[in-house]
Design an enzyme around this catalytic site. Structure first.
Site, mmCIF file in Angstrom:
data_model
loop_
_atom_site.group_PDB
_atom_site.id
_atom_site.type_symbol
_atom_site.label_atom_id
_atom_site.label_comp_id
_atom_site.label_asym_id
_atom_site.label_seq_id
_atom_site.Cartn_x
_atom_site.Cartn_y
_atom_site.Cartn_z
ATOM 1 N N GLY A 146 0.874 -1.406 0.032
ATOM 2 C CA GLY A 146 0.018 0.162 -0.111
ATOM 3 C C GLY A 146 0.733 1.255 -0.045
ATOM 4 O O GLY A 146 2.028 1.379 -0.213
ATOM 5 N N GLY A 147 0.054 2.377 0.095
ATOM 6 C CA GLY A 147 1.020 3.767 -0.111
ATOM 7 C C GLY A 147 1.861 3.791 1.014
ATOM 8 O O GLY A 147 2.717 4.381 1.051
ATOM 9 N N GLY A 204 2.502 1.067 3.061
ATOM 10 C CA GLY A 204 3.326 -0.102 3.305
ATOM 11 C C GLY A 204 4.622 -0.246 2.291
ATOM 12 O O GLY A 204 5.711 -0.813 2.881
ATOM 13 N N ARG A 223 -11.832 9.956 10.063
ATOM 14 C CA ARG A 223 -11.272 8.586 10.044
ATOM 15 C C ARG A 223 -12.283 7.673 10.800
ATOM 16 O O ARG A 223 -12.182 6.398 10.162
ATOM 17 C CB ARG A 223 -10.155 8.637 11.075
ATOM 18 C CG ARG A 223 -9.035 9.443 10.942
ATOM 19 C CD ARG A 223 -7.796 9.379 11.951
ATOM 20 N NE ARG A 223 -6.629 10.367 11.235
ATOM 21 C CZ ARG A 223 -6.542 11.565 11.562
ATOM 22 N NH1 ARG A 223 -7.790 12.299 12.172
ATOM 23 N NH2 ARG A 223 -5.500 12.433 11.272
ATOM 24 N N ASN A 236 -12.536 -0.718 7.756
ATOM 25 C CA ASN A 236 -11.129 -1.260 8.232
ATOM 26 C C ASN A 236 -11.358 -2.092 9.618
ATOM 27 O O ASN A 236 -10.541 -3.069 9.898
ATOM 28 C CB ASN A 236 -10.481 -0.188 8.394
ATOM 29 C CG ASN A 236 -9.803 0.663 7.415
ATOM 30 O OD1 ASN A 236 -10.038 0.091 6.241
ATOM 31 N ND2 ASN A 236 -9.115 1.784 7.486
ATOM 32 N N ASN A 278 -6.509 3.055 10.316
ATOM 33 C CA ASN A 278 -7.410 4.110 10.910
ATOM 34 C C ASN A 278 -8.881 3.321 11.181
ATOM 35 O O ASN A 278 -9.205 2.634 10.123
ATOM 36 C CB ASN A 278 -7.556 5.251 10.499
ATOM 37 C CG ASN A 278 -6.519 6.171 10.741
ATOM 38 O OD1 ASN A 278 -6.274 6.494 11.938
ATOM 39 N ND2 ASN A 278 -5.978 6.815 9.857
ATOM 40 N N ASP A 318 1.576 12.371 14.856
ATOM 41 C CA ASP A 318 1.088 13.594 15.237
ATOM 42 C C ASP A 318 2.316 14.360 16.024
ATOM 43 O O ASP A 318 2.380 15.501 16.086
ATOM 44 C CB ASP A 318 0.296 13.226 16.725
ATOM 45 C CG ASP A 318 -1.248 12.475 15.835
ATOM 46 O OD1 ASP A 318 -1.513 12.963 14.856
ATOM 47 O OD2 ASP A 318 -1.560 11.369 16.602
ATOM 48 N N HIS A 375 -5.635 9.361 18.192
ATOM 49 C CA HIS A 375 -5.267 9.846 16.910
ATOM 50 C C HIS A 375 -6.362 10.239 16.053
ATOM 51 O O HIS A 375 -6.685 9.471 15.001
ATOM 52 C CB HIS A 375 -4.565 8.753 16.238
ATOM 53 C CG HIS A 375 -3.867 8.940 14.883
ATOM 54 N ND1 HIS A 375 -3.147 10.112 14.780
ATOM 55 C CD2 HIS A 375 -4.205 8.509 13.510
ATOM 56 C CE1 HIS A 375 -3.029 10.101 13.428
ATOM 57 N NE2 HIS A 375 -3.629 9.277 12.569
HETATM 58 P P1 NAD Z 1 -3.729 2.049 0.736
HETATM 59 O O1 NAD Z 1 -4.897 1.730 0.118
HETATM 60 O O2 NAD Z 1 -2.587 2.489 -0.272
HETATM 61 O O3 NAD Z 1 -2.987 0.669 1.165
HETATM 62 C C1 NAD Z 1 -3.747 -0.317 2.020
HETATM 63 C C2 NAD Z 1 -3.104 -1.601 1.742
HETATM 64 O O4 NAD Z 1 -3.589 -2.505 2.667
HETATM 65 C C3 NAD Z 1 -3.055 -1.866 0.380
HETATM 66 O O5 NAD Z 1 -1.935 -2.541 -0.142
HETATM 67 C C4 NAD Z 1 -4.342 -3.146 0.448
HETATM 68 O O6 NAD Z 1 -4.233 -3.980 -0.579
HETATM 69 C C5 NAD Z 1 -3.949 -3.557 1.831
HETATM 70 N N1 NAD Z 1 -4.928 -4.516 2.323
HETATM 71 C C6 NAD Z 1 -6.438 -4.175 2.273
HETATM 72 N N2 NAD Z 1 -7.072 -5.058 3.020
HETATM 73 C C7 NAD Z 1 -6.251 -5.924 3.406
HETATM 74 C C8 NAD Z 1 -6.327 -7.144 4.232
HETATM 75 N N3 NAD Z 1 -7.580 -7.670 4.623
HETATM 76 N N4 NAD Z 1 -5.155 -7.743 4.693
HETATM 77 C C9 NAD Z 1 -3.996 -7.271 4.221
HETATM 78 N N5 NAD Z 1 -3.989 -6.053 3.423
HETATM 79 C C10 NAD Z 1 -4.989 -5.554 3.093
HETATM 80 O O7 NAD Z 1 -3.698 2.813 2.088
HETATM 81 P P2 NAD Z 1 -2.614 3.607 2.828
HETATM 82 O O8 NAD Z 1 -2.504 4.980 2.528
HETATM 83 O O9 NAD Z 1 -1.233 2.767 2.753
HETATM 84 O O10 NAD Z 1 -3.329 3.597 4.329
HETATM 85 C C11 NAD Z 1 -3.470 2.361 4.939
HETATM 86 C C12 NAD Z 1 -4.143 2.865 6.304
HETATM 87 O O11 NAD Z 1 -3.273 3.671 7.435
HETATM 88 C C13 NAD Z 1 -5.345 3.621 6.264
HETATM 89 O O12 NAD Z 1 -6.560 3.042 7.198
HETATM 90 C C14 NAD Z 1 -4.992 5.165 6.782
HETATM 91 O O13 NAD Z 1 -6.204 5.731 7.262
HETATM 92 C C15 NAD Z 1 -4.022 4.738 7.949
HETATM 93 N N6 NAD Z 1 -3.176 5.926 8.272
HETATM 94 C C16 NAD Z 1 -2.561 5.840 9.591
HETATM 95 C C17 NAD Z 1 -1.956 6.872 10.105
HETATM 96 C C18 NAD Z 1 -1.442 6.999 11.471
HETATM 97 O O14 NAD Z 1 -0.975 8.141 11.872
HETATM 98 N N7 NAD Z 1 -1.755 5.799 12.452
HETATM 99 C C19 NAD Z 1 -1.434 7.686 8.974
HETATM 100 C C20 NAD Z 1 -1.745 7.853 7.583
HETATM 101 C C21 NAD Z 1 -2.850 6.514 7.381
HETATM 102 C C1 LMR Z 2 -3.066 10.853 9.250
HETATM 103 O O1 LMR Z 2 -2.837 11.608 10.523
HETATM 104 O O2 LMR Z 2 -2.475 11.543 8.433
HETATM 105 C C2 LMR Z 2 -3.637 9.667 9.182
HETATM 106 O O3 LMR Z 2 -4.544 9.263 10.232
HETATM 107 C C3 LMR Z 2 -4.365 9.603 7.801
HETATM 108 C C4 LMR Z 2 -5.749 10.394 7.968
HETATM 109 O O4 LMR Z 2 -6.832 10.043 7.569
HETATM 110 O O5 LMR Z 2 -5.595 11.669 8.195
#
Ligand code: NAD
Ligand code: LMR
Length: 331
Positions: A34-35, A37, A103, A110, A135, A166, A193
């Site tokens: 993913g983005g 990963g 979120r 999710n 999230n 954060d 968060h």
């Molecule tokens: P993305 O869509 O680019 O990538 C998500 C990946 O998860 C994809 O490769 C997808 O195929 C995979 N996936 C989906 N279902 C799956 C499953 N059941 N098993 C395994 N893999 C699976 O999204 P992203 O931009 O990488 O964001 C991922 C998550 O991280 C989102 O929920 C986003 O809100 C969260 N996020 C959290 C923070 C934080 O500070 N905690 C920051 C940014 C993003």
């Molecule tokens: C962030 O803080 O950038 C992540 O939690 C992704 C979002 O949905 O804002």
């Protein structure tokens, strides 16, 4: 100290698993394609502490660091292999926000993704440190806890909601205002968060004058929205999150290897506000070989910050209950 072998593993398709490990430890990324990963796996590959990687093999394997690269199929058995023996499991799997969403709007999609990955982790990596990025973190972390409890393998010292971004943002935004080096801006951020649950404590920084600065508070609490808006439908923060996730993983690895005094902010099963019904809370946590070594108090805060904290606790409680109820209703 770092001579032990490690491996990073992953899959090549959209749903990918990636792991890095030494002989006695292994780091797995679920959602590695993913983005977040992809750059997260890249940063782990560049980490000199990692000597053996297994992931999107053909590409990352060409990087000339010591780690060896392998890939896992996105199947139940591939997932089990990626997780087996893992010491750290990072979970950035799931959908990101689009403009106009909170979120919490991601919960419906999710929650089940994280639940199912948690089930696999509870079975194949019950002793691993689980780092939840997906999230809404305020709810997905309790989901993992409930699944581990049901499996009889819950260890609150090994479950972390990654809130590092954060703190990274707060440090950067303050440095922009004060024309300082962000390295020197250690801003404590507590709570959770999402939106108002993100509470920066500027009174504890070297710039107490920033308490009550509405623009700065808005940026720290809604920094994620800035990125979502800028990407205009193409997702949320990925590169800054990869950096933050890699920093947290590095801190855990360092602490596991005996480095003392490693402190990171993180959303954990916390005693700090349990008397108010808030089971999980982000604060500074000292890390050690057993995961959570010590949860640090919030400390002395300003009256304005106390109001923010009160608002955060109200929302947090609801977010946590939502995660717990989800598992009860959708085991
Ligand atoms: P993305 O869509 O680019 O990538 C998500 C990946 O998860 C994809 O490769 C997808 O195929 C995979 N996936 C989906 N279902 C799956 C499953 N059941 N098993 C395994 N893999 C699976 O999204 P992203 O931009 O990488 O964001 C991922 C998550 O991280 C989102 O929920 C986003 O809100 C969260 N996020 C959290 C923070 C934080 O500070 N905690 C920051 C940014 C993003
Ligand atoms: C962030 O803080 O950038 C992540 O939690 C992704 C979002 O949905 O804002």
């Amino acid at each position: 100290m770092f001579a032990a072998r490690r491996a990073l593993s992953g899959a090549i398709q959209a749903r990918a698993f990636s792991a890095s490990a030494r002989d006695l430890s292994k780091v797995t990324v679920l959602g590695a394609a993913g983005g977040i990963g992809q750059p997260l796996s890249l940063l782990l590959k560049l980490n000199p502490r990692v000597s053996d990687l297994a992931r999107v093999a053909a590409d990352i394997s060409h990087i000339n660091t010591k780690s060896k690269v392998t890939g896992y199929e996105p199947t139940p058995s591939g997932l089990a292999s990626a997780l087996k023996g893992a010491e750290i499991v990072l979970i950035p799997a799931g959908v990101p926000r689009k403009p106009g969403m909170t979120r919490d709007d991601l919960f419906n999609t999710n929650a089940s993704i994280v639940r199912d990955l948690a089930k696999a982790a509870a079975e194949s990596a019950p002793d691993a440190n689980i780092l939840v990025i997906s999230n809404p973190v305020n709810s997905t972390v309790p989901i993992v806890a409930e699944i581990f409890k049901k499996a009889g393998v819950y260890n609150p010292k090994r479950l972390f909601g990654v809130t590092t971004l954060d703190v990274v943002r707060a440090s950067r935004f303050v440095s922009e205002i004060k024309s300082t080096d962000p390295v020197d801006e250690k801003i404590v951020v507590v709570g959770g968060h999402s939106g108002v649950t993100i509470v920066p404590l500027f009174s504890q920084s070297s710039h107490p004058d920033l308490v009550g600065n509405p623009e700065l508070l808005q940026r720290v609490q809604f920094g994620g929205d800035e990125v979502v808006k800028a990407k205009d439908g193409a997702g949320s923060a990925t590169l800054s999150m990869a950096m933050a996730g890699a920093r947290f993983a590095e801190s855990l690895l360092k602490a596991a290897q005996g480095v003392k005094g490693v402190v990171e902010p993180t959303f954990v099963d916390s005693p700090l506000y349990k008397d108010q019904g808030v089971e999980f809370f982000a604060s500074k946590v000292e890390l050690g070989p057993n995961g959570v070594e010590k949860i640090l108090d919030v400390g002395k805060i300003d009256a304005t910050e106390q109001k923010l904290l009160d608002a955060a606790l109200g929302d947090l409680k609801k977010n946590i209950v939502k995660g717990v109820s989800f598992v009860a209703e959708n085991p």
